[in-house]
Design a protein around this motif. Structure first.
Motif, mmCIF file in Angstrom:
data_model
loop_
_atom_site.group_PDB
_atom_site.id
_atom_site.type_symbol
_atom_site.label_atom_id
_atom_site.label_comp_id
_atom_site.label_asym_id
_atom_site.label_seq_id
_atom_site.Cartn_x
_atom_site.Cartn_y
_atom_site.Cartn_z
ATOM 1 N N PRO A 1 0.822 -1.228 0.000
ATOM 2 C CA PRO A 1 0.000 0.000 0.000
ATOM 3 C C PRO A 1 0.849 1.268 0.000
ATOM 4 O O PRO A 1 0.568 2.215 -0.739
ATOM 5 N N ASP A 2 1.915 1.300 0.800
ATOM 6 C CA ASP A 2 2.764 2.498 0.833
ATOM 7 C C ASP A 2 3.413 2.759 -0.513
ATOM 8 O O ASP A 2 3.441 3.879 -1.020
ATOM 9 N N ARG A 3 3.950 1.692 -1.079
ATOM 10 C CA ARG A 3 4.637 1.837 -2.366
ATOM 11 C C ARG A 3 3.673 2.245 -3.478
ATOM 12 O O ARG A 3 4.031 2.994 -4.379
ATOM 13 N N LEU A 4 2.465 1.737 -3.389
ATOM 14 C CA LEU A 4 1.457 2.074 -4.384
ATOM 15 C C LEU A 4 1.209 3.587 -4.389
ATOM 16 O O LEU A 4 1.147 4.228 -5.441
ATOM 17 N N HIS A 5 1.097 4.165 -3.196
ATOM 18 C CA HIS A 5 0.900 5.610 -3.107
ATOM 19 C C HIS A 5 2.107 6.359 -3.631
ATOM 20 O O HIS A 5 1.983 7.362 -4.329
ATOM 21 N N GLN A 6 3.292 5.841 -3.290
ATOM 22 C CA GLN A 6 4.512 6.517 -3.759
ATOM 23 C C GLN A 6 4.617 6.475 -5.280
ATOM 24 O O GLN A 6 5.023 7.441 -5.915
ATOM 25 N N LEU A 7 4.241 5.338 -5.854
ATOM 26 C CA LEU A 7 4.256 5.224 -7.321
ATOM 27 C C LEU A 7 3.314 6.253 -7.937
ATOM 28 O O LEU A 7 3.653 6.935 -8.911
ATOM 29 N N GLY A 8 2.119 6.358 -7.349
ATOM 30 C CA GLY A 8 1.130 7.316 -7.861
ATOM 31 C C GLY A 8 1.633 8.737 -7.758
ATOM 32 O O GLY A 8 1.485 9.532 -8.692
ATOM 33 N N THR A 9 2.261 9.076 -6.632
ATOM 34 C CA THR A 9 2.743 10.444 -6.440
ATOM 35 C C THR A 9 3.821 10.784 -7.477
ATOM 36 O O THR A 9 3.808 11.863 -8.082
ATOM 37 N N ALA A 10 4.727 9.855 -7.705
ATOM 38 C CA ALA A 10 5.806 10.104 -8.681
ATOM 39 C C ALA A 10 5.238 10.200 -10.104
ATOM 40 O O ALA A 10 5.625 11.075 -10.884
ATOM 41 N N ALA A 11 4.292 9.310 -10.425
ATOM 42 C CA ALA A 11 3.717 9.332 -11.775
ATOM 43 C C ALA A 11 2.898 10.601 -12.005
ATOM 44 O O ALA A 11 2.892 11.161 -13.104
ATOM 45 N N LEU A 12 2.227 11.082 -10.943
ATOM 46 C CA LEU A 12 1.451 12.321 -11.066
ATOM 47 C C LEU A 12 2.390 13.510 -11.318
ATOM 48 O O LEU A 12 2.123 14.370 -12.156
ATOM 49 N N ALA A 13 3.503 13.538 -10.594
ATOM 50 C CA ALA A 13 4.468 14.631 -10.797
ATOM 51 C C ALA A 13 5.003 14.592 -12.229
ATOM 52 O O ALA A 13 5.151 15.633 -12.886
ATOM 53 N N ASN A 14 5.268 13.403 -12.728
ATOM 54 C CA ASN A 14 5.780 13.234 -14.087
ATOM 55 C C ASN A 14 4.760 13.754 -15.103
ATOM 56 O O ASN A 14 5.096 14.565 -15.974
ATOM 57 N N ARG A 15 3.498 13.312 -14.994
ATOM 58 C CA ARG A 15 2.503 13.724 -16.000
ATOM 59 C C ARG A 15 2.181 15.214 -15.892
ATOM 60 O O ARG A 15 1.863 15.869 -16.885
ATOM 61 N N ARG A 16 2.333 15.792 -14.683
ATOM 62 C CA ARG A 16 2.112 17.240 -14.539
ATOM 63 C C ARG A 16 3.184 18.024 -15.267
ATOM 64 O O ARG A 16 2.920 19.061 -15.862
ATOM 65 N N GLN A 17 4.433 17.528 -15.191
ATOM 66 C CA GLN A 17 5.501 18.212 -15.915
ATOM 67 C C GLN A 17 5.241 18.188 -17.406
ATOM 68 O O GLN A 17 5.580 19.107 -18.135
ATOM 69 N N ARG A 18 4.664 17.110 -17.871
ATOM 70 C CA ARG A 18 4.416 16.972 -19.311
ATOM 71 C C ARG A 18 3.175 17.733 -19.761
ATOM 72 O O ARG A 18 3.180 18.389 -20.784
ATOM 73 N N PHE A 19 2.086 17.599 -18.990
ATOM 74 C CA PHE A 19 0.786 18.071 -19.485
ATOM 75 C C PHE A 19 0.022 18.954 -18.502
ATOM 76 O O PHE A 19 -1.143 19.263 -18.757
ATOM 77 N N GLY A 20 0.631 19.337 -17.402
ATOM 78 C CA GLY A 20 -0.080 20.156 -16.420
ATOM 79 C C GLY A 20 -1.317 19.433 -15.916
ATOM 80 O O GLY A 20 -1.279 18.230 -15.639
ATOM 81 N N GLU A 21 -2.439 20.147 -15.859
ATOM 82 C CA GLU A 21 -3.681 19.557 -15.336
ATOM 83 C C GLU A 21 -4.598 19.097 -16.465
ATOM 84 O O GLU A 21 -5.746 18.740 -16.238
ATOM 85 N N GLN A 22 -4.088 19.144 -17.671
ATOM 86 C CA GLN A 22 -4.929 18.815 -18.822
ATOM 87 C C GLN A 22 -5.100 17.303 -19.019
ATOM 88 O O GLN A 22 -4.158 16.539 -18.848
ATOM 89 N N ALA A 23 -6.313 16.907 -19.349
ATOM 90 C CA ALA A 23 -6.564 15.505 -19.697
ATOM 91 C C ALA A 23 -7.403 15.484 -20.975
ATOM 92 O O ALA A 23 -8.427 16.156 -21.060
ATOM 93 N N THR A 24 -6.938 14.742 -21.943
ATOM 94 C CA THR A 24 -7.583 14.782 -23.256
ATOM 95 C C THR A 24 -8.485 13.573 -23.502
ATOM 96 O O THR A 24 -8.375 12.539 -22.841
ATOM 97 N N TYR A 25 -9.347 13.732 -24.480
ATOM 98 C CA TYR A 25 -10.152 12.623 -25.008
ATOM 99 C C TYR A 25 -10.475 12.964 -26.455
ATOM 100 O O TYR A 25 -10.287 14.096 -26.894
#
Ligand code: SF4
Length: 360
Positions: free
Chosen positions: A33-57
């Motif tokens: 569970p701890d690692r799962l949250h850490q993975l999510g936090t790192a992946a969120l930081a990564n996608r924010r650097q790339r795309f900010g808060e935007q999500a496309t469809y």
């Protein structure tokens, strides 16, 4: 040792830096569970650097001309033999009428391997769609179908790609990759394209200026090591040919009477998304494919590294014949509301794979 490698991988991944192979494997050493949250936090930081808060469809439709297929992949609930009660065959007029009626931005065309819709008929369909709908983005045929068209049409893979491109193909979807594991290939889909040939055909398409997507089917007996290997093979292929636009992890849908009772849990799906975002530094987009993850997990995926929700997908058949419980189509308003509720800013994109490789 392994913990520090995990932490190091998270720190580098959060900054969109390249992970070593060892760091990539360390991400999935133990999913707690701890690692799962850490993975999510790192992946969120990564996608924010790339795309900010935007999500496309994208406003898209699936065109699956027929589900008749004799390839016999063990995990497939979509394929049917000719006389099976759930076999269907669409006609060109119905397909063209549907596109005219719905006016989608993108058409995603894939189907089974058969001679009811042989190569020449598919080629003509692409040509007709291009003539009648010049602005339609046509994403068509998996590497598996390209290889089958070539074999049954007495052509080379290269000829098929050239002819489809000339007829109006804009891009190739990423299906048919399954998971790059020789062990599972021999067990589950030995009658169709091998992992090596799948990569070869995609790279051939890239060389012709045809962008493609890539997928990974997971949760049907594969291991975390095989998943990470899949990501690393794709990362390496992308270094060479630079044509993959989106990566789409596909959680296995067990369907009725299949060999595994349950597909991956939502948390496992989120972990795969996060690890994919951290490892695939050179594939720009990560898709949270809601027809297979479910809408709630799909939307949560935006916080776990994904930047795209795929599309509104009118009348998708493949995931639904495999038992997916998601709605068959999702209106624009509902898609936008779903993205907003997840905390992101929705943006409808065009179908074109115009992208810059690397951090956006
Ligand atoms: S996965 Fe594709 S090739 Fe395999 S049986 Fe199903 S439709 Fe046929």
């Amino acid at each position: 040792m392994s913990h520090s490698l995990f932490t190091q991988a998270l720190e580098k991944g959060a900054r969109c830096q390249r992970l070593t192979r060892e760091e990539a494997f360390a991400l999935a050493d133990a999913i707690t569970p701890d690692r799962l949250h850490q993975l999510g936090t790192a992946a969120l930081a990564n996608r924010r650097q790339r795309f900010g808060e935007q999500a496309t469809y994208v406003f898209n439709i699936q065109i699956n001309p027929t589900n008749i297929c004799g390839s016999g992949c063990t995990f497939c609930n979509y394929a049917a033999s000719k006389n099976a009660p759930h076999a269907y065959v669409l006609e060109e007029a119905d397909i063209l009428e549907k596109v005219a009626r719905l006016g989608p931005t993108e058409a995603h065309i894939v189907g089974g391997l058969n001679q009811i819709w042989p190569y020449a008929r598919n080629l003509e369909l692409v040509r007709s769609l291009r003539q009648r709908f010049p602005g339609l983005h046509i994403k068509c045929y998996t590497a598996v179908e390209i290889e089958y068209f070539a074999k049954t049409g007495g052509l080379s893979d290269s000829d098929v790609l050239d002819q489809l491109k000339a007829a109006g193909m804009d891009a190739m979807p990423g299906g048919g990759a399954e998971i790059f594991s020789e062990r599972l290939y021999r067990q589950h889909w030995k009658n169709k394209t091998s992992p090596k040939d799948w990569v070869r055909i995609h790279q051939m398409a890239h060389g012709k200026g045809i962008p493609t997507n890539a997928t990974m089917l997971f949760g049907f007996g594969d291991t975390w090591v095989e998943r990470i290997q899949h990501l690393l093979i794709l990362r390496e292929a992308q270094e060479q040919s630079r044509g993959f636009a989106y990566f789409i992890p596909l959680p296995f849908q067990p369907g009725a009477g299949n060999f595994i009772e349950k597909g991956p849990t939502p948390l496992e799906t989120l972990a795969v998304l996060a690890i994919s975002r951290l490892v695939l530094d050179n594939i720009p987009h990560l898709k949270s494919y809601w027809p297979m993850t479910g809408l709630a997990t799909g939307a949560a995926g935006l916080s776990w590294g994904a930047d795209d929700m795929d599309g509104t997908i009118s009348e998708e058949r493949i995931a639904h014949l495999a038992g997916a419980a998601t709605p068959v189509g999702l209106a624009r308003e509902k898609m936008e509301e779903t993205i907003r509720t997840a905390g992101f800013t929705p943006m409808e994109r065009d179908g074109a794979f115009s992208f810059q490789v690397g951090v956006a």
